[in-house]
Design a protein around this motif. Structure first.
Motif, PDB file in Angstrom:
ATOM      1  N   ARG A  14      -3.282   3.279  -9.305  1.00  0.00           N
ATOM      2  CA  ARG A  14      -3.389   3.833  -7.960  1.00  0.00           C
ATOM      3  C   ARG A  14      -4.823   3.693  -7.441  1.00  0.00           C
ATOM      4  O   ARG A  14      -5.035   3.347  -6.277  1.00  0.00           O
ATOM      5  N   GLU A  15      -5.802   3.958  -8.303  1.00  0.00           N
ATOM      6  CA  GLU A  15      -7.196   3.831  -7.875  1.00  0.00           C
ATOM      7  C   GLU A  15      -7.526   2.386  -7.500  1.00  0.00           C
ATOM      8  O   GLU A  15      -8.218   2.129  -6.505  1.00  0.00           O
ATOM      9  N   ALA A  16      -7.015   1.443  -8.290  1.00  0.00           N
ATOM     10  CA  ALA A  16      -7.296   0.034  -8.011  1.00  0.00           C
ATOM     11  C   ALA A  16      -6.685  -0.406  -6.686  1.00  0.00           C
ATOM     12  O   ALA A  16      -7.335  -1.095  -5.880  1.00  0.00           O
ATOM     13  N   THR A  17      -5.461  -0.027  -6.439  1.00  0.00           N
ATOM     14  CA  THR A  17      -4.812  -0.429  -5.180  1.00  0.00           C
ATOM     15  C   THR A  17      -5.459   0.261  -3.987  1.00  0.00           C
ATOM     16  O   THR A  17      -5.583  -0.334  -2.909  1.00  0.00           O
ATOM     17  N   GLN A  18      -5.904   1.510  -4.166  1.00  0.00           N
ATOM     18  CA  GLN A  18      -6.585   2.191  -3.067  1.00  0.00           C
ATOM     19  C   GLN A  18      -7.939   1.555  -2.773  1.00  0.00           C
ATOM     20  O   GLN A  18      -8.321   1.416  -1.598  1.00  0.00           O
ATOM     21  N   LEU A  19      -8.664   1.160  -3.820  1.00  0.00           N
ATOM     22  CA  LEU A  19      -9.950   0.481  -3.605  1.00  0.00           C
ATOM     23  C   LEU A  19      -9.746  -0.823  -2.842  1.00  0.00           C
ATOM     24  O   LEU A  19     -10.546  -1.165  -1.952  1.00  0.00           O
ATOM     25  N   ARG A  20      -8.703  -1.570  -3.174  1.00  0.00           N
ATOM     26  CA  ARG A  20      -8.454  -2.817  -2.466  1.00  0.00           C
ATOM     27  C   ARG A  20      -8.097  -2.550  -0.996  1.00  0.00           C
ATOM     28  O   ARG A  20      -8.541  -3.282  -0.107  1.00  0.00           O
ATOM     29  N   GLU A  21      -7.304  -1.521  -0.742  1.00  0.00           N
ATOM     30  CA  GLU A  21      -6.946  -1.199   0.642  1.00  0.00           C
ATOM     31  C   GLU A  21      -8.160  -0.764   1.452  1.00  0.00           C
ATOM     32  O   GLU A  21      -8.313  -1.137   2.615  1.00  0.00           O
ATOM     33  N   GLN A  22      -9.055   0.033   0.828  1.00  0.00           N
ATOM     34  CA  GLN A  22     -10.215   0.546   1.545  1.00  0.00           C
ATOM     35  C   GLN A  22     -11.358  -0.465   1.623  1.00  0.00           C
ATOM     36  O   GLN A  22     -12.174  -0.415   2.556  1.00  0.00           O
ATOM     37  N   ASN A  23     -11.400  -1.380   0.652  1.00  0.00           N
ATOM     38  CA  ASN A  23     -12.487  -2.370   0.602  1.00  0.00           C
ATOM     39  C   ASN A  23     -11.890  -3.742   0.318  1.00  0.00           C
ATOM     40  O   ASN A  23     -11.968  -4.253  -0.815  1.00  0.00           O
ATOM     41  N   PRO A  24     -11.274  -4.365   1.313  1.00  0.00           N
ATOM     42  CA  PRO A  24     -10.575  -5.644   1.073  1.00  0.00           C
ATOM     43  C   PRO A  24     -11.489  -6.762   0.586  1.00  0.00           C
ATOM     44  O   PRO A  24     -11.012  -7.725  -0.016  1.00  0.00           O
ATOM     45  N   ASP A  25     -12.799  -6.659   0.800  1.00  0.00           N
ATOM     46  CA  ASP A  25     -13.725  -7.712   0.379  1.00  0.00           C
ATOM     47  C   ASP A  25     -14.330  -7.460  -1.004  1.00  0.00           C
ATOM     48  O   ASP A  25     -15.086  -8.294  -1.509  1.00  0.00           O
ATOM     49  N   MET A  26     -13.992  -6.331  -1.629  1.00  0.00           N
ATOM     50  CA  MET A  26     -14.569  -6.009  -2.931  1.00  0.00           C
ATOM     51  C   MET A  26     -13.992  -6.947  -3.986  1.00  0.00           C
ATOM     52  O   MET A  26     -12.778  -7.200  -4.024  1.00  0.00           O
ATOM     53  N   ALA A  27     -14.834  -7.483  -4.842  1.00  0.00           N
ATOM     54  CA  ALA A  27     -14.402  -8.409  -5.893  1.00  0.00           C
ATOM     55  C   ALA A  27     -13.514  -7.689  -6.911  1.00  0.00           C
ATOM     56  O   ALA A  27     -13.706  -6.502  -7.184  1.00  0.00           O
ATOM     57  N   ARG A  28     -12.573  -8.437  -7.467  1.00  0.00           N
ATOM     58  CA  ARG A  28     -11.675  -7.825  -8.458  1.00  0.00           C
ATOM     59  C   ARG A  28     -12.447  -7.360  -9.677  1.00  0.00           C
ATOM     60  O   ARG A  28     -12.096  -6.352 -10.293  1.00  0.00           O
ATOM     61  N   ALA A  29     -13.501  -8.077 -10.030  1.00  0.00           N
ATOM     62  CA  ALA A  29     -14.289  -7.671 -11.199  1.00  0.00           C
ATOM     63  C   ALA A  29     -14.917  -6.302 -10.986  1.00  0.00           C
ATOM     64  O   ALA A  29     -14.986  -5.477 -11.907  1.00  0.00           O
TER      65      ALA A  29
END
Length: 516
Positions: free
Chosen positions: A4-19
């Motif tokens: 859940r934290e990972a998917t929320q980070l992607r939604e809030q920061n679409p440019d953040m690197a997966r690493a």
């Protein structure tokens, strides 16, 4: 949580690197890539999704789903088990009546099942969920069902929730125990066998005494003696056919179904609150003068909903309950012509019909005799209907209700008819048909109406065919009903043919008029 934290980070920061996301949630980069790029879902998340889709989370104790879960927990204690490592549950079944009980509970939980034949012929047939088995096993375990071999568990104890639920659920729990673990409930009292410990045996005694007017006692080898008066009370006061009385009361909550709770539970099946609880909330909102905010907090529903109700809107379940009462389809006496007619229509759906996803029933007809019989049934319950495709050479003639179709369908669903989206091959004759000979006669009449054929042999009266769509177990269930409840003389020449060589005469509905 990490998913859940990972998917929320992607939604809030679409440019953040997966690493960087992987570093923040403390998971390997490969796992995060699977979540965010390949749409993979952790097992725990998919399990929660499955449980929500089936309505197994936040279940109201007033719903039929909770009644089913409670009885499956009792089944694990008395005639089943949950594997330690995989959480897979299995349920032992020793006759068609118990399969009918289990089948009905699986339908309320939106589950298909499969039969597993034991390697040892002395062991009972086992039923396991066809899908979602580990999720169901976890749900039952959380409710208090033991895992592993019960005889090897030192601290086995009854589920804690039994001390907080209504008496009806405690009575259901004991009914399943009596059905699975007694020597012969038709006798004057019964022993509950194979109780794992003396402490647990005393817990069972306390539970029995809390819901019946009798005292249970612990005997030799931890066996629990249940007096005849207690057994009769749990069987709905029945003095005959105790076993089918226990099964009928367990499945329907009454010996004269359908109950209002079961009917209303066909609405909002996977939502919280469910249909019957939603109806109760509506009644409370109108009866109490508390503020919307107070009621919303107490009932667990939005203030806007309470405001809408007070302005005149009503839940679908409430409207339908009123309409079903006006038709006389609820709370009718079990010996009434209305209930008898409902059993006939239920059998018609199982034999030659379908129940749509919307609960609208369709009854197929091939002969004038069938249409005449349906007309008689419809007149009894005040049902208007239309006949369609009658002159179509390429389509079966169908009988469709003109008014109140979905109401009727919900009644028939509660009694045991599956919807089209549900597996037809696991639908069996309902416990109600086994308990009352009059209803068993209706099942036989309707089945003969559709599938009886004269034999060419002078020694045989007629043959009943079992269509493949009904599944493997239906033939055995019907054969048991005819022989055990109606005293017909039968044999099975093939798995899907029941040969009837003799049956008691009954002038009320001459079966001979149906035979082709």
């Amino acid at each position: 949580m990490q998913y859940r934290e990972a998917t929320q980070l992607r939604e809030q920061n679409p440019d953040m690197a997966r690493a960087e996301i992987a570093r923040r949630v403390d998971r390997p980069a490969g796992a995060v890539r699977g979540w965010l790029v390949e749409n993979k879902v952790p097992r725990v998340v998919s399990g929660i999704q499955t449980a929500r889709e089936h309505g197994w989370i936040n279940v109201n104790s007033e719903s039929e789903r909770f009644r089913s879960l409670n009885q499956l927990v009792a089944w694990i204690f008395s005639g089943g088990g949950i594997s330690v490592d995989r959480y897979t549950p299995h349920f032992s079944v020793d006759d068609p009546l118990m399969l009918a009980v289990l089948s009905q509970h699986f339908r309320w939980l939106q589950l298909d099942y499969r039969r597993r034949h034991p390697e040892n012929p002395e062991h009972h047939l086992e039923v396991v969920p066809a899908e979602g088995s580990a999720i169901l096993g976890r749900i039952l375990s959380i409710l208090g069902a033991p895992r592993g071999v019960k005889a090897q568990l030192d601290n086995i104890s009854l589920p804690g929730y039994l001390s907080t639920v209504d008496d009806e659920h405690r009575r259901d729990f004991i009914r399943i125990y009596l059905l699975n673990r007694t020597t012969d409930p038709e006798q004057a009292g019964s022993y509950i066998q194979s109780v794992p410990s003396e402490t647990y045996a005393h817990e069972l005694c306390d539970l029995i005494e809390s819901v019946t007017p009798c005292s249970a006692t612990v005997g030799h080898q931890h066996r629990v003696w249940v007096p005849a008066e207690a057994v009769h009370s749990l069987a709905g006061g029945a003095n005959m056919n105790i076993r089918s009385g226990l099964a009928t009361a367990a499945v329907y909550g009454s010996l004269s179904p359908p109950t209002e709770r079961a009917f209303a539970s066909t609405y909002r099946r996977t939502e919280t609150p469910g249909g019957y609880r939603y109806h109760q909330c509506y009644q409370a909102a109108l009866a109490q003068e508390d503020s919307k905010a107070t009621l919303a907090a107490d009932l667990g529903i939005p203030e806007s909903t309470i405001q809408s109700w007070r302005r005149g809107s009503r839940p679908y379940a409430t409207n339908s309950l009123e309409q079903a009462r006006e038709h006389g389809w609820l709370s009718s006496k079990v010996e009434s012509e209305t209930t008898t007619s409902m059993i006939a229509l239920l059998t018609w759906l199982l034999a030659h019909g379908a129940l749509r996803e919307t609960y609208y029933p369709i009854f197929r007809s091939n002969t004038d005799t069938q249409q005449e019989r349906f007309a008689s049934i419809a007149e009894t319950i005040g049902l208007s209907y239309n006949i369609v495709h009658q002159d179509d050479d390429y389509r079966s003639t169908e009988i469709r209700p003109a008014v109140g179709g979905s109401l009727l369908g919900r009644i028939l669903y509660v009694l045991g008819a599956p919807r089209r989206s549900e597996p037809q091959t696991t639908a069996v004759l309902p416990p109600l048909a086994y308990h009352y000979p009059r209803h068993a006669k209706q099942v036989a009449d309707i089945w003969c109406l559709h599938y009886a054929k004269m034999s060419t042999s002078e020694d045989i009266s007629f043959t009943l065919t079992i269509p493949r769509r009904t599944g493997e177990q239906f033939s055995d269930a019907l054969a048991t009903l005819l022989s055990d409840r109606l005293n017909w003389t039968i044999s099975q020449s093939t798995p899907r043919e029941i040969v009837v060589s003799d049956y008691p005469e009954d002038t009320s509905v001459p079966i001979s008029s149906y035979i082709q």
